[in-house]
Write a protein that holds these residues in place. Structure first.
Motif, PDB file in Angstrom:
ATOM      1  N   TYR A 136      -8.718  -5.608  -2.706  1.00 37.68           N
ATOM      2  CA  TYR A 136      -7.378  -5.821  -3.218  1.00 37.68           C
ATOM      3  C   TYR A 136      -6.448  -4.843  -2.515  1.00 37.68           C
ATOM      4  CZ  TYR A 136     -10.028  -8.137  -6.868  1.00 37.68           C
ATOM      5  OH  TYR A 136     -10.882  -8.951  -7.545  1.00 37.68           O
ATOM      6  N   ALA A 137      -5.271  -5.319  -2.143  1.00 35.81           N
ATOM      7  CA  ALA A 137      -4.328  -4.445  -1.450  1.00 35.81           C
ATOM      8  C   ALA A 137      -2.901  -4.810  -1.829  1.00 35.81           C
ATOM      9  CB  ALA A 137      -4.503  -4.554   0.062  1.00 35.81           C
ATOM     10  N   VAL A 138      -2.068  -3.797  -1.873  1.00 31.38           N
ATOM     11  CA  VAL A 138      -0.635  -3.981  -2.018  1.00 31.38           C
ATOM     12  C   VAL A 138      -0.019  -3.518  -0.706  1.00 31.38           C
ATOM     13  CG1 VAL A 138       1.446  -3.281  -3.244  1.00 31.38           C
ATOM     14  CG2 VAL A 138      -0.694  -3.616  -4.507  1.00 31.38           C
ATOM     15  N   VAL A 139       0.611  -4.450  -0.002  1.00 30.71           N
ATOM     16  CA  VAL A 139       1.311  -4.117   1.230  1.00 30.71           C
ATOM     17  C   VAL A 139       2.771  -3.949   0.846  1.00 30.71           C
ATOM     18  CG1 VAL A 139       1.894  -4.875   3.562  1.00 30.71           C
ATOM     19  CG2 VAL A 139      -0.334  -5.462   2.576  1.00 30.71           C
ATOM     20  N   TYR A 140       3.348  -2.802   1.177  1.00 35.84           N
ATOM     21  CA  TYR A 140       4.716  -2.520   0.764  1.00 35.84           C
ATOM     22  C   TYR A 140       5.548  -2.101   1.963  1.00 35.84           C
ATOM     23  CZ  TYR A 140       3.179   2.350   0.936  1.00 35.84           C
ATOM     24  OH  TYR A 140       2.682   3.560   1.347  1.00 35.84           O
ATOM     25  N   PRO A 141       6.852  -2.346   1.912  1.00 32.75           N
ATOM     26  CA  PRO A 141       7.693  -1.964   3.045  1.00 32.75           C
ATOM     27  C   PRO A 141       7.829  -0.450   3.142  1.00 32.75           C
ATOM     28  CG  PRO A 141       9.022  -2.926   1.291  1.00 32.75           C
ATOM     29  CD  PRO A 141       7.590  -3.034   0.870  1.00 32.75           C
ATOM     30  N   CYS A 142       7.632   0.046   4.326  1.00 35.54           N
ATOM     31  CA  CYS A 142       7.806   1.472   4.588  1.00 35.54           C
ATOM     32  C   CYS A 142       9.302   1.701   4.773  1.00 35.54           C
ATOM     33  CB  CYS A 142       7.032   1.870   5.835  1.00 35.54           C
ATOM     34  SG  CYS A 142       7.059   3.622   6.156  1.00 35.54           S
ATOM     35  N   SER A 143       9.893   2.503   3.912  1.00 32.76           N
ATOM     36  CA  SER A 143      11.348   2.624   3.915  1.00 32.76           C
ATOM     37  C   SER A 143      11.850   3.929   4.497  1.00 32.76           C
ATOM     38  CB  SER A 143      11.870   2.472   2.491  1.00 32.76           C
ATOM     39  OG  SER A 143      11.325   3.489   1.669  1.00 32.76           O
ATOM     40  N   ALA A 144      11.001   4.753   5.048  1.00 30.06           N
ATOM     41  CA  ALA A 144      11.446   6.030   5.581  1.00 30.06           C
ATOM     42  C   ALA A 144      10.818   6.278   6.943  1.00 30.06           C
ATOM     43  CB  ALA A 144      11.051   7.161   4.629  1.00 30.06           C
ATOM     44  N   VAL A 145      11.515   7.052   7.737  1.00 33.59           N
ATOM     45  CA  VAL A 145      10.997   7.437   9.043  1.00 33.59           C
ATOM     46  C   VAL A 145       9.950   8.519   8.831  1.00 33.59           C
ATOM     47  CG1 VAL A 145      11.625   8.435  11.258  1.00 33.59           C
ATOM     48  CG2 VAL A 145      13.169   6.852  10.136  1.00 33.59           C
ATOM     49  N   ALA A 200     -11.360  -2.782 -12.235  1.00 26.87           N
ATOM     50  CA  ALA A 200     -11.975  -1.510 -12.613  1.00 26.87           C
ATOM     51  C   ALA A 200     -12.989  -1.015 -11.584  1.00 26.87           C
ATOM     52  CB  ALA A 200     -12.637  -1.646 -13.979  1.00 26.87           C
ATOM     53  N   ASP A 201     -13.745  -1.896 -10.966  1.00 26.83           N
ATOM     54  CA  ASP A 201     -14.780  -1.470 -10.023  1.00 26.83           C
ATOM     55  C   ASP A 201     -14.420  -1.759  -8.566  1.00 26.83           C
ATOM     56  OD1 ASP A 201     -16.420  -0.564 -12.066  1.00 26.83           O
ATOM     57  OD2 ASP A 201     -17.261  -2.565 -12.394  1.00 26.83           O
ATOM     58  N   ALA A 202     -13.198  -2.181  -8.320  1.00 30.91           N
ATOM     59  CA  ALA A 202     -12.802  -2.532  -6.953  1.00 30.91           C
ATOM     60  C   ALA A 202     -11.751  -1.549  -6.443  1.00 30.91           C
ATOM     61  CB  ALA A 202     -12.243  -3.951  -6.923  1.00 30.91           C
ATOM     62  N   PRO A 203     -11.827  -1.195  -5.165  1.00 25.87           N
ATOM     63  CA  PRO A 203     -10.790  -0.312  -4.615  1.00 25.87           C
ATOM     64  C   PRO A 203      -9.480  -1.077  -4.427  1.00 25.87           C
ATOM     65  CG  PRO A 203     -12.335  -0.946  -2.900  1.00 25.87           C
ATOM     66  CD  PRO A 203     -12.863  -1.514  -4.188  1.00 25.87           C
ATOM     67  N   LEU A 204      -8.385  -0.389  -4.632  1.00 27.57           N
ATOM     68  CA  LEU A 204      -7.061  -0.941  -4.396  1.00 27.57           C
ATOM     69  C   LEU A 204      -6.448  -0.156  -3.239  1.00 27.57           C
ATOM     70  CD1 LEU A 204      -4.653  -2.755  -5.185  1.00 27.57           C
ATOM     71  CD2 LEU A 204      -3.926  -0.910  -6.721  1.00 27.57           C
ATOM     72  N   LEU A 205      -6.163  -0.864  -2.165  1.00 22.38           N
ATOM     73  CA  LEU A 205      -5.557  -0.228  -0.998  1.00 22.38           C
ATOM     74  C   LEU A 205      -4.049  -0.343  -1.085  1.00 22.38           C
ATOM     75  CD1 LEU A 205      -7.859  -1.655   1.808  1.00 22.38           C
ATOM     76  CD2 LEU A 205      -7.931   0.617   0.803  1.00 22.38           C
ATOM     77  N   LEU A 206      -3.349   0.735  -0.772  1.00 23.88           N
ATOM     78  CA  LEU A 206      -1.898   0.734  -0.677  1.00 23.88           C
ATOM     79  C   LEU A 206      -1.568   0.873   0.802  1.00 23.88           C
ATOM     80  CD1 LEU A 206      -1.116   3.096  -3.671  1.00 23.88           C
ATOM     81  CD2 LEU A 206      -1.119   0.604  -3.638  1.00 23.88           C
ATOM     82  N   ILE A 207      -0.937  -0.158   1.385  1.00 23.78           N
ATOM     83  CA  ILE A 207      -0.743  -0.231   2.827  1.00 23.78           C
ATOM     84  C   ILE A 207       0.750  -0.304   3.144  1.00 23.78           C
ATOM     85  CG2 ILE A 207      -1.242  -1.546   4.921  1.00 23.78           C
ATOM     86  CD1 ILE A 207      -3.674  -2.723   3.388  1.00 23.78           C
ATOM     87  N   PRO A 208       1.293   0.717   3.828  1.00 25.23           N
ATOM     88  CA  PRO A 208       2.698   0.614   4.243  1.00 25.23           C
ATOM     89  C   PRO A 208       2.820  -0.366   5.405  1.00 25.23           C
ATOM     90  CG  PRO A 208       1.744   2.644   5.050  1.00 25.23           C
ATOM     91  CD  PRO A 208       0.695   1.986   4.203  1.00 25.23           C
ATOM     92  N   GLY A 209       3.878  -1.155   5.402  1.00 26.18           N
ATOM     93  CA  GLY A 209       4.093  -2.126   6.474  1.00 26.18           C
ATOM     94  C   GLY A 209       5.490  -2.022   7.029  1.00 26.18           C
ATOM     95  N   SER A 210       5.732  -2.694   8.150  1.00 27.68           N
ATOM     96  CA  SER A 210       7.044  -2.639   8.789  1.00 27.68           C
ATOM     97  C   SER A 210       7.884  -3.874   8.454  1.00 27.68           C
ATOM     98  CB  SER A 210       6.883  -2.495  10.301  1.00 27.68           C
ATOM     99  OG  SER A 210       6.160  -3.587  10.821  1.00 27.68           O
ATOM    100  N   THR A 211       7.470  -4.650   7.459  1.00 33.94           N
ATOM    101  CA  THR A 211       8.234  -5.812   7.037  1.00 33.94           C
ATOM    102  C   THR A 211       9.203  -5.418   5.926  1.00 33.94           C
ATOM    103  OG1 THR A 211       6.564  -6.411   5.404  1.00 33.94           O
ATOM    104  CG2 THR A 211       6.326  -7.356   7.592  1.00 33.94           C
ATOM    105  N   ARG A 212      10.168  -6.295   5.654  1.00 31.18           N
ATOM    106  CA  ARG A 212      11.154  -6.006   4.606  1.00 31.18           C
ATOM    107  C   ARG A 212      10.616  -6.286   3.204  1.00 31.18           C
ATOM    108  NH1 ARG A 212      16.987  -6.282   6.508  1.00 31.18           N
ATOM    109  NH2 ARG A 212      16.733  -6.177   8.745  1.00 31.18           N
ATOM    110  N   ARG A 213       9.619  -7.141   3.110  1.00 27.63           N
ATOM    111  CA  ARG A 213       9.064  -7.502   1.802  1.00 27.63           C
ATOM    112  C   ARG A 213       7.597  -7.145   1.755  1.00 27.63           C
ATOM    113  NH1 ARG A 213      10.501 -13.250  -0.211  1.00 27.63           N
ATOM    114  NH2 ARG A 213       9.313 -12.303  -1.877  1.00 27.63           N
ATOM    115  N   GLY A 214       7.132  -6.810   0.580  1.00 28.99           N
ATOM    116  CA  GLY A 214       5.721  -6.523   0.388  1.00 28.99           C
ATOM    117  C   GLY A 214       4.994  -7.746  -0.126  1.00 28.99           C
ATOM    118  N   TRP A 215       3.677  -7.638  -0.242  1.00 27.89           N
ATOM    119  CA  TRP A 215       2.888  -8.716  -0.812  1.00 27.89           C
ATOM    120  C   TRP A 215       1.602  -8.151  -1.367  1.00 27.89           C
ATOM    121  CZ3 TRP A 215       3.519  -8.263   4.492  1.00 27.89           C
ATOM    122  CH2 TRP A 215       2.359  -8.065   5.237  1.00 27.89           C
TER     123      TRP A 215
END
Length: 181
Positions: free
Chosen positions: A54-63, A30-45
């Protein structure tokens, strides 16, 4: 949309986000920022640096490139290959390999290999900027782009020298052909 970022990710409502399907206790962010980070890997974490990051790294799927951008000149693509020509034309300003991956849609290894060839050919240079390595066109790379795009080189004397030299060669060949040389 969230499923595309990471398999199993769901918005549950009431300010709750499920990031995976594991059977673990919920984290209160509730009081912490959540970063959403696109990455060049096939899997996120999921990255948890308790209690503040806190961050969610996700695969960037578009040019990310604008499809209306002009492709590199045809002759340059034939000379260097389409991938190298594209990379060289995109380096009008310094860019990191990750930026080039995002702009071209090519894999990180492919972009890195082509940058290495362009670096060995002295068409690009590289420098460190903080934690990133940035690639940029050298004067030779700029000249190649300018010559292929039909514009005059930045140094007009250099272009005049080349035109005069090639004109001399044509005249010499013509003279040899006519029996004068």
């Amino acid at each position: 949309m969230l499923e595309q970022m990471r398999p199993g990710m769901r918005w549950l409502g009431d300010g709750r986000l499920r990031v995976n399907t594991y059977d673990r206790p919920a984290e209160d962010l509730a009081d912490a920022p959540l970063l959403l980070i696109p990455g060049s890997t096939r899997r996120g974490w999921l990255s948890l640096a308790r209690p503040h990051r806190y961050a969610v790294v996700y695969p960037c799927s578009a040019v990310l490139a604008d499809p209306s951008l002009d492709p590199p000149p045809h002759a340059l693509s034939r000379l260097l290959g389409p991938v190298r020509a594209t990379i060289l034309t995109l380096l009008e300003s310094p860019k990191s390999p990750t930026q080039l991956v995002a702009l071209t849609g090519y894999g990180f290894g492919s972009v890195g290999g082509h940058l290495n060839v362009l670096l060995q050919a002295q068409l690009v240079g590289r420098r460190r900027s903080g934690r990133s390595v940035l690639y940029f066109r050298t004067p030779g790379g700029d000249l190649l782009i300018e010559l292929q795009s039909g514009t005059e080189p930045a140094d007009p004397g250099h272009g005049q020298y080349n035109r005069a030299r090639f004109a001399d060669r044509r005249n010499l060949r013509a003279g040899q052909r006519d029996g004068l040389g």
